[in-house]
Design a protein around this motif. Sequence first.
Motif, PDB file in Angstrom:
ATOM      1  N   ARG A  70      68.125   9.528  78.229  1.00 22.62           N
ATOM      2  CA  ARG A  70      68.678   9.780  76.885  1.00 22.62           C
ATOM      3  C   ARG A  70      69.005   8.455  76.190  1.00 22.62           C
ATOM      4  O   ARG A  70      68.666   8.252  75.023  1.00 22.62           O
ATOM      5  CB  ARG A  70      69.933  10.661  76.999  1.00 22.62           C
ATOM      6  CG  ARG A  70      70.126  11.538  75.783  1.00 22.62           C
ATOM      7  CD  ARG A  70      71.290  12.520  75.902  1.00 22.62           C
ATOM      8  NE  ARG A  70      71.402  13.169  77.196  1.00 22.62           N
ATOM      9  CZ  ARG A  70      72.452  13.074  78.010  1.00 22.62           C
ATOM     10  NH1 ARG A  70      73.482  12.323  77.693  1.00 22.62           N
ATOM     11  NH2 ARG A  70      72.481  13.728  79.153  1.00 22.62           N
ATOM     12  N   ALA A  71      69.653   7.542  76.926  1.00 21.92           N
ATOM     13  CA  ALA A  71      70.026   6.252  76.330  1.00 21.92           C
ATOM     14  C   ALA A  71      68.771   5.471  75.926  1.00 21.92           C
ATOM     15  O   ALA A  71      68.723   4.840  74.861  1.00 21.92           O
ATOM     16  CB  ALA A  71      70.860   5.441  77.319  1.00 21.92           C
ATOM     17  N   PHE A  72      67.748   5.547  76.771  1.00 21.77           N
ATOM     18  CA  PHE A  72      66.510   4.822  76.449  1.00 21.77           C
ATOM     19  C   PHE A  72      65.834   5.420  75.209  1.00 21.77           C
ATOM     20  O   PHE A  72      65.338   4.680  74.343  1.00 21.77           O
ATOM     21  CB  PHE A  72      65.541   4.845  77.637  1.00 21.77           C
ATOM     22  CG  PHE A  72      64.245   4.163  77.329  1.00 21.77           C
ATOM     23  CD1 PHE A  72      64.161   2.779  77.275  1.00 21.77           C
ATOM     24  CD2 PHE A  72      63.105   4.903  77.029  1.00 21.77           C
ATOM     25  CE1 PHE A  72      62.970   2.135  76.941  1.00 21.77           C
ATOM     26  CE2 PHE A  72      61.906   4.271  76.705  1.00 21.77           C
ATOM     27  CZ  PHE A  72      61.844   2.888  76.661  1.00 21.77           C
ATOM     28  N   GLN A  75      67.568   4.134  72.233  1.00 30.39           N
ATOM     29  CA  GLN A  75      67.182   2.729  72.010  1.00 30.39           C
ATOM     30  C   GLN A  75      65.786   2.662  71.374  1.00 30.39           C
ATOM     31  O   GLN A  75      65.552   1.897  70.440  1.00 30.39           O
ATOM     32  CB  GLN A  75      67.185   1.991  73.356  1.00 30.39           C
ATOM     33  CG  GLN A  75      66.808   0.528  73.280  1.00 30.39           C
ATOM     34  CD  GLN A  75      66.633  -0.105  74.671  1.00 30.39           C
ATOM     35  OE1 GLN A  75      66.772   0.564  75.696  1.00 30.39           O
ATOM     36  NE2 GLN A  75      66.333  -1.383  74.694  1.00 30.39           N
ATOM     37  N   ALA A  76      64.881   3.499  71.879  1.00 32.05           N
ATOM     38  CA  ALA A  76      63.501   3.493  71.365  1.00 32.05           C
ATOM     39  C   ALA A  76      63.480   3.895  69.899  1.00 32.05           C
ATOM     40  O   ALA A  76      62.792   3.272  69.078  1.00 32.05           O
ATOM     41  CB  ALA A  76      62.635   4.440  72.195  1.00 32.05           C
ATOM     42  N   GLU A  77      64.248   4.929  69.570  1.00 34.91           N
ATOM     43  CA  GLU A  77      64.260   5.410  68.183  1.00 34.91           C
ATOM     44  C   GLU A  77      64.855   4.358  67.244  1.00 34.91           C
ATOM     45  O   GLU A  77      64.365   4.141  66.139  1.00 34.91           O
ATOM     46  CB  GLU A  77      65.063   6.706  68.097  1.00 34.91           C
ATOM     47  CG  GLU A  77      64.962   7.348  66.734  1.00 34.91           C
ATOM     48  CD  GLU A  77      65.408   8.806  66.723  1.00 34.91           C
ATOM     49  OE1 GLU A  77      66.149   9.224  67.640  1.00 34.91           O
ATOM     50  OE2 GLU A  77      65.037   9.512  65.775  1.00 34.91           O
ATOM     51  N   LEU A  83      55.376   4.120  67.994  1.00 32.85           N
ATOM     52  CA  LEU A  83      55.050   4.315  69.410  1.00 32.85           C
ATOM     53  C   LEU A  83      53.706   5.030  69.544  1.00 32.85           C
ATOM     54  O   LEU A  83      53.574   6.193  69.143  1.00 32.85           O
ATOM     55  CB  LEU A  83      56.178   5.127  70.062  1.00 32.85           C
ATOM     56  CG  LEU A  83      56.085   5.359  71.548  1.00 32.85           C
ATOM     57  CD1 LEU A  83      55.993   4.038  72.302  1.00 32.85           C
ATOM     58  CD2 LEU A  83      57.296   6.151  72.030  1.00 32.85           C
ATOM     59  N   HIS A  84      52.729   4.317  70.108  1.00 30.34           N
ATOM     60  CA  HIS A  84      51.374   4.870  70.237  1.00 30.34           C
ATOM     61  C   HIS A  84      51.054   5.298  71.662  1.00 30.34           C
ATOM     62  O   HIS A  84      50.098   6.041  71.874  1.00 30.34           O
ATOM     63  CB  HIS A  84      50.349   3.839  69.767  1.00 30.34           C
ATOM     64  CG  HIS A  84      50.266   3.726  68.284  1.00 30.34           C
ATOM     65  ND1 HIS A  84      49.235   4.229  67.540  1.00 30.34           N
ATOM     66  CD2 HIS A  84      51.137   3.195  67.391  1.00 30.34           C
ATOM     67  CE1 HIS A  84      49.447   4.012  66.252  1.00 30.34           C
ATOM     68  NE2 HIS A  84      50.601   3.379  66.136  1.00 30.34           N
ATOM     69  N   ALA A  85      51.801   4.780  72.648  1.00 24.37           N
ATOM     70  CA  ALA A  85      51.443   5.104  74.031  1.00 24.37           C
ATOM     71  C   ALA A  85      52.678   5.227  74.915  1.00 24.37           C
ATOM     72  O   ALA A  85      53.594   4.403  74.835  1.00 24.37           O
ATOM     73  CB  ALA A  85      50.531   4.013  74.602  1.00 24.37           C
ATOM     74  N   LEU A  86      52.683   6.270  75.711  1.00 26.14           N
ATOM     75  CA  LEU A  86      53.705   6.445  76.749  1.00 26.14           C
ATOM     76  C   LEU A  86      52.971   6.585  78.076  1.00 26.14           C
ATOM     77  O   LEU A  86      52.164   7.511  78.250  1.00 26.14           O
ATOM     78  CB  LEU A  86      54.543   7.702  76.480  1.00 26.14           C
ATOM     79  CG  LEU A  86      55.433   8.156  77.639  1.00 26.14           C
ATOM     80  CD1 LEU A  86      56.482   7.096  77.975  1.00 26.14           C
ATOM     81  CD2 LEU A  86      56.106   9.487  77.316  1.00 26.14           C
ATOM     82  N   SER A 121      58.324  12.169  73.495  1.00 29.28           N
ATOM     83  CA  SER A 121      57.198  12.712  72.708  1.00 29.28           C
ATOM     84  C   SER A 121      57.494  12.782  71.220  1.00 29.28           C
ATOM     85  O   SER A 121      56.627  12.444  70.404  1.00 29.28           O
ATOM     86  CB  SER A 121      56.823  14.118  73.193  1.00 29.28           C
ATOM     87  OG  SER A 121      56.163  14.031  74.392  1.00 29.28           O
ATOM     88  N   PRO A 122      58.716  13.210  70.830  1.00 27.44           N
ATOM     89  CA  PRO A 122      58.965  13.290  69.381  1.00 27.44           C
ATOM     90  C   PRO A 122      58.861  11.935  68.684  1.00 27.44           C
ATOM     91  O   PRO A 122      58.686  11.892  67.467  1.00 27.44           O
ATOM     92  CB  PRO A 122      60.412  13.822  69.306  1.00 27.44           C
ATOM     93  CG  PRO A 122      60.670  14.447  70.628  1.00 27.44           C
ATOM     94  CD  PRO A 122      59.842  13.699  71.626  1.00 27.44           C
ATOM     95  N   LEU A 123      58.973  10.847  69.456  1.00 28.21           N
ATOM     96  CA  LEU A 123      58.920   9.512  68.846  1.00 28.21           C
ATOM     97  C   LEU A 123      57.489   8.977  68.733  1.00 28.21           C
ATOM     98  O   LEU A 123      57.249   7.963  68.081  1.00 28.21           O
ATOM     99  CB  LEU A 123      59.753   8.516  69.665  1.00 28.21           C
ATOM    100  CG  LEU A 123      61.216   8.910  69.913  1.00 28.21           C
ATOM    101  CD1 LEU A 123      61.938   7.811  70.685  1.00 28.21           C
ATOM    102  CD2 LEU A 123      61.924   9.173  68.590  1.00 28.21           C
TER     103      LEU A 123
END
Length: 262
Positions: A70-72, A75-77, A83-86, A121-123
């Motif tokens: 959740r914290a990450f 931070q990502a948002e 964001l193109h790749a996970l 995924s939503p990001l």
Amino acid sequence: MSNSKGKWGIVTGGNRGLGLETCRQLAQKGYSVVLTARDLTQAQEAAANLARAGTVQAAHLDVTDEASVRAFAEQAEASFGPLHALVNNAGISMKGFDVDVVQGTLGVNFFGALRVTQALSPLLVDGGNVVMVSSGMGELNAYSSAIKARFLDEALGVDGLVALVGEFAAAVKNGQHEAAGWPSSAYRVSKAALNALTRILARQSARLHVNAICPGWVKTDMGGPSASRTVEQGARSIVWAATLGADAPNGGFFRDNKAIGW
Ligand code: NAP
């Protein structure tokens, strides 16, 4: 493959092995890479060592820890670019076989990838790539036909899949897993479940490409020194799937950029 300028990619378990090499190759392709690890110091050291490859930043992410994920995601948002790749690379292969090994292995290899993908995924941008680093060990040839059919059922959803792997853990606890048609390998089942998750998420998301990759047998701490492939070779398929463009396949299983059977 599309232009990588301004694209961001996240890799789990990036501090060593295939994850580290995936970060290197993505950075060399021009991605801004977020190298995550469950030990922040190790992530920082690994990212610093990749500075010559390109833009790599470190972050803490333990895929088994809901609060860490959740914290990450927050931070990502707040701080990352588009964001193109996970790349869900984090994985373990534990010694032995009992219910603790089953739960520990599923916890990282299946539930970890599920938790991280649901949070991030939503990001991802439309057309973004989710890569599940799977294994040929996830193939469904070691199961009863009934269990194989349940894994492959197109009506299977995430809740049903979670229930199915729960049945495996319960059967191992009761000493009934072989009679019920399961293999005696937590790793195999975790990767079969990861492959099923790939198919489910690919069916559910028209917006993203979700694919599973087998890197082959690779010389890492997990693969051991006798493995037939270098990390550079193993990571190549992962990076291929992470950098696919708009016409990318969705819901497939690939080795060396070629489709393989479930
Ligand atoms: P590895 O060298 O053992 O690296 C595993 C990575 O996963 C490490 O960075 C480890 O971090 C990380 N990890 C473990 N638990 C984690 C957690 N809870 N949260 C975040 N990260 C965690 O293995 P590898 O060979 O590079 O394997 C990478 C992936 O490829 C795995 O999914 C594996 O199943 C798959 N694979 C490998 C092979 C092979 O032959 N090597 C073949 C097929 C598939 P720590 O350093 O903190 O432990």
